[in-house]
Enzyme design. Sequence first.
Site, PDB file in Angstrom:
ATOM      1  N   ALA A 516       0.842  -1.198   0.000  1.00 45.29           N
ATOM      2  CA  ALA A 516       0.000   0.000   0.000  1.00 45.29           C
ATOM      3  C   ALA A 516       0.876   1.245   0.000  1.00 45.29           C
ATOM      4  O   ALA A 516       1.434   1.627   1.036  1.00 45.29           O
ATOM      5  CB  ALA A 516      -0.917  -0.005   1.221  1.00 45.29           C
ATOM      6  N   THR A 518       0.136   4.007  -2.823  1.00 45.48           N
ATOM      7  CA  THR A 518      -0.697   5.053  -3.413  1.00 45.48           C
ATOM      8  C   THR A 518      -1.793   5.530  -2.454  1.00 45.48           C
ATOM      9  O   THR A 518      -2.392   4.736  -1.737  1.00 45.48           O
ATOM     10  CB  THR A 518      -1.342   4.537  -4.706  1.00 45.48           C
ATOM     11  N   GLY A 523      -0.524   9.752  -6.300  1.00 41.22           N
ATOM     12  CA  GLY A 523      -0.313   8.520  -7.046  1.00 41.22           C
ATOM     13  C   GLY A 523       1.162   8.203  -7.139  1.00 41.22           C
ATOM     14  O   GLY A 523       1.767   7.675  -6.211  1.00 41.22           O
ATOM     15  N   ILE A 549      -5.310  -0.601  -4.044  1.00 46.85           N
ATOM     16  CA  ILE A 549      -4.458  -1.624  -3.452  1.00 46.85           C
ATOM     17  C   ILE A 549      -4.949  -3.020  -3.854  1.00 46.85           C
ATOM     18  O   ILE A 549      -6.008  -3.476  -3.404  1.00 46.85           O
ATOM     19  CB  ILE A 549      -4.427  -1.505  -1.909  1.00 46.85           C
ATOM     20  N   GLU A 633       9.556  -4.548 -10.311  1.00 45.22           N
ATOM     21  CA  GLU A 633       8.132  -4.438 -10.615  1.00 45.22           C
ATOM     22  C   GLU A 633       7.910  -4.027 -12.063  1.00 45.22           C
ATOM     23  O   GLU A 633       7.052  -4.582 -12.764  1.00 45.22           O
ATOM     24  CB  GLU A 633       7.472  -3.429  -9.672  1.00 45.22           C
ATOM     25  N   GLY A 731     -17.472  -6.826 -34.430  1.00 41.87           N
ATOM     26  CA  GLY A 731     -18.437  -6.733 -33.350  1.00 41.87           C
ATOM     27  C   GLY A 731     -18.239  -7.795 -32.279  1.00 41.87           C
ATOM     28  O   GLY A 731     -18.547  -7.573 -31.096  1.00 41.87           O
ATOM     29  N   THR A 756       3.022   5.511 -14.223  1.00 40.72           N
ATOM     30  CA  THR A 756       2.394   5.724 -15.527  1.00 40.72           C
ATOM     31  C   THR A 756       3.445   5.970 -16.602  1.00 40.72           C
ATOM     32  O   THR A 756       4.600   6.270 -16.309  1.00 40.72           O
ATOM     33  CB  THR A 756       1.447   6.934 -15.486  1.00 40.72           C
TER      34      THR A 756
END
Length: 779
Positions: A516, A518, A523, A549, A633, A731, A756
């Site tokens: 945990a 963020t 952010g 999270i 990560e 579709g 990001t």
Amino acid sequence: MTYFSKEHKEFRQRLREFLEKEVQPHIAEWEEAGSIPLSIWKKMGDQDFLGLSYPKEYGGKALDYFYDVVFNEELGKMNSGGFVITQQVVQYMSAPYILNYGSEHLKEKYLPSIISGDTVSCIAITEPEAGSDIANIQTSAEAKDDHYIVNGTKTFVTNGIQGSFAVTAVKTDLEAEAKGISLLVIDLDSEGIHKTELKKLGWQSSDTATLTFENVKVPKENLIGETGKGFEYLMNGLQLERLCLVPSAIATMEYALDESLRYMANRKTFGKNLNKVQVLRHKMAQLTSEVEALKAFSYYCAKVYNEGIYDVKLIASAKLIATELHEKVATQCLQIFGGSGFMEDHPLARMYRDTRVGTLSAGSSEMMKDIIAKVVIDKKEYTSLTHTETKHPSPFNEEHDLFRASVKDFLKREVIPNLDQWEEDGEVPREVYEKFGAMGYFGLRFPEAYGGSDLDIWYEVVLHEELSRINSGGFAAAMGAHFFLAMVHVNGSGNEAQKQKYLTAGNEGKLIGCLAVTEPDTGSDVKSIRTSAVKEGDHYIINGAKTFITNGVNSDYIVAAVKTNPEAGYYGISMMLIEHDRKGVSATKLNKLGWKASDTGEIGLDNVKVPLENLLGEENHGFFYIMQHFVSERLSIAAGSVSGAEYAIELTLDYMNQRAVFGKKIKEFQVLRHRIAQMSAEIACNKQFLYSIYDRHSKGEYLVKEASMAKLVCSQMLDRVTFECLQMFGGNGFMEDYPLARMWRDARLNQIGGGTSEILCEIISKMIVDEKNYASKTA
């Protein structure tokens, strides 16, 4: 992966010094003249720079292909496409046909003078009415007595004016199409040859000609190899021709990026230097990342070629990406220079012109996509006349392959049949964690003392790849959040008691963790988190909130980033182990666009009392622990992105083979084939880039820039691939029953999690623009 030895580096230095002295000062002069003095070849021959991989009996050096890579890279740094191509045409595009298929007479007659620099050669294939469609050339060679009579026209012949001879494609049987093509060595001082110099958009220092043959007599002994085998020889030889273009293109791109960075550091607009303009910084970060990915891929391709492996798709992919990216870099870098870049005396103007031919020569981009599509979609196999088929180099050994098989079997048996239900439930049952742990998958990299296996990093790569191929980002995230986000912090910073408690049970899947960091208002800006941890006696009192999270609702413990010194920014962050059942801990499940099978929560921390011994590592070192693990990560997200993209292509190919519209299967539509080819090339490129970084990471290198680049380009690629693949389903792709709908949703988070794409560009730009060095810091 090490490709260059001490000897390669010494050769590079010697060649660089020669080029800086004998070539670079004269480039502008040669551009103006439209040709390069023949004396430069002799000087290069005298310095043993020519014939690097040619046999010693003809004057060559019999060196490995990576000397040729060095040769082409250093030529590319001269920023003169004309100079580069004149050299490449001789060494890689014309003389190799004599070496590989010619008689001993031809080898002895022509190769020594090529290698000494006394002779310049060219290759004549293209005709006014036959470019990439080689089978339809019309230049004829009629056998008569002891010679051939050649008639026809060849165009776009580099070195056609100054060249001494041309390896020429001719039709010895006009009715036989490809099987009627032969190769002749034609001396260009022969009677009946007319040369017309061509004016070009770029490559202006090279001479380029149209050659007209009127009843030219060519001795039969000048036939290369066998009659009618010319097309086969050309198809084999084109691989080297395409491959040699790649390192020189990359070196020129690096030159453009370096020049742009220098200009940005000195040019001021609106009161500040261009290197402080965020949009330009991000542009440089993006371009540099793409070039670095291509460079790693090019070295892999060179290794494959050097080991005698004939891989047409691989080389076509490298040529396609290199020439397309070359054009992109030239355009966007010139833009940075503004009006200055449009001036003829500016180096970027020349580069801009020169790059344009790359996507046309040695087979256009469209031809490369046709070739790749034939391999990927039609499963066409290309055979070689000169290479021996062997296994491609791989970082995975037999034990890794056996492990991959076990993971596939487990996922097929225990996971895939239940995914739809878990997606609907929004979580993975706890017993699945225990089954996962029982297989040893959580403890791959952790010490045996705590129930782990202490295996090498490639087992982890296998696991990430296989998890990404079951088409559930949520399941992969739930498992990864436990062992790859939470447990890795315990292993890296925890004390003995913490490891015994959390690692041992975590490896068994009996204690589930989450990370945990963020918060609702922070952010990627980790330093600004506001969750506080105030020391009171033998406890910390924690207040704050965490969001987004994964495993945040159903986990047993939280590895939380908290502020132990609110005034200290980066240096006031600590990591804390917080049991989920402590008073004051609450969790609310969030409703997400994708990753539906994972529970994602917002965690509230209201006056939570946590013992001092729950501090993970040293106080106020938390930021550096987080940054340390970001490398792993980001690489894991990149690995999942590449493998996920591969799986998306596989699903799409299955659909294309079955679905028919307008009377034919959609795999036959060229526009879709080309899209598949483009994506397949990008996947191959980024995969080898990623593997090269993992190789260095496994040796202990702290690769912030490289991992950020890999995560940036691979996650962007996955986004594009899933979007394009969904489009091909029409579709059906919009229906929940089809896997591409879930895959497209899940892929979107890869550009967000772990920082990001915009944050990654910030990090990369700090390293390449500001030359910031991110050192590894551990307590």
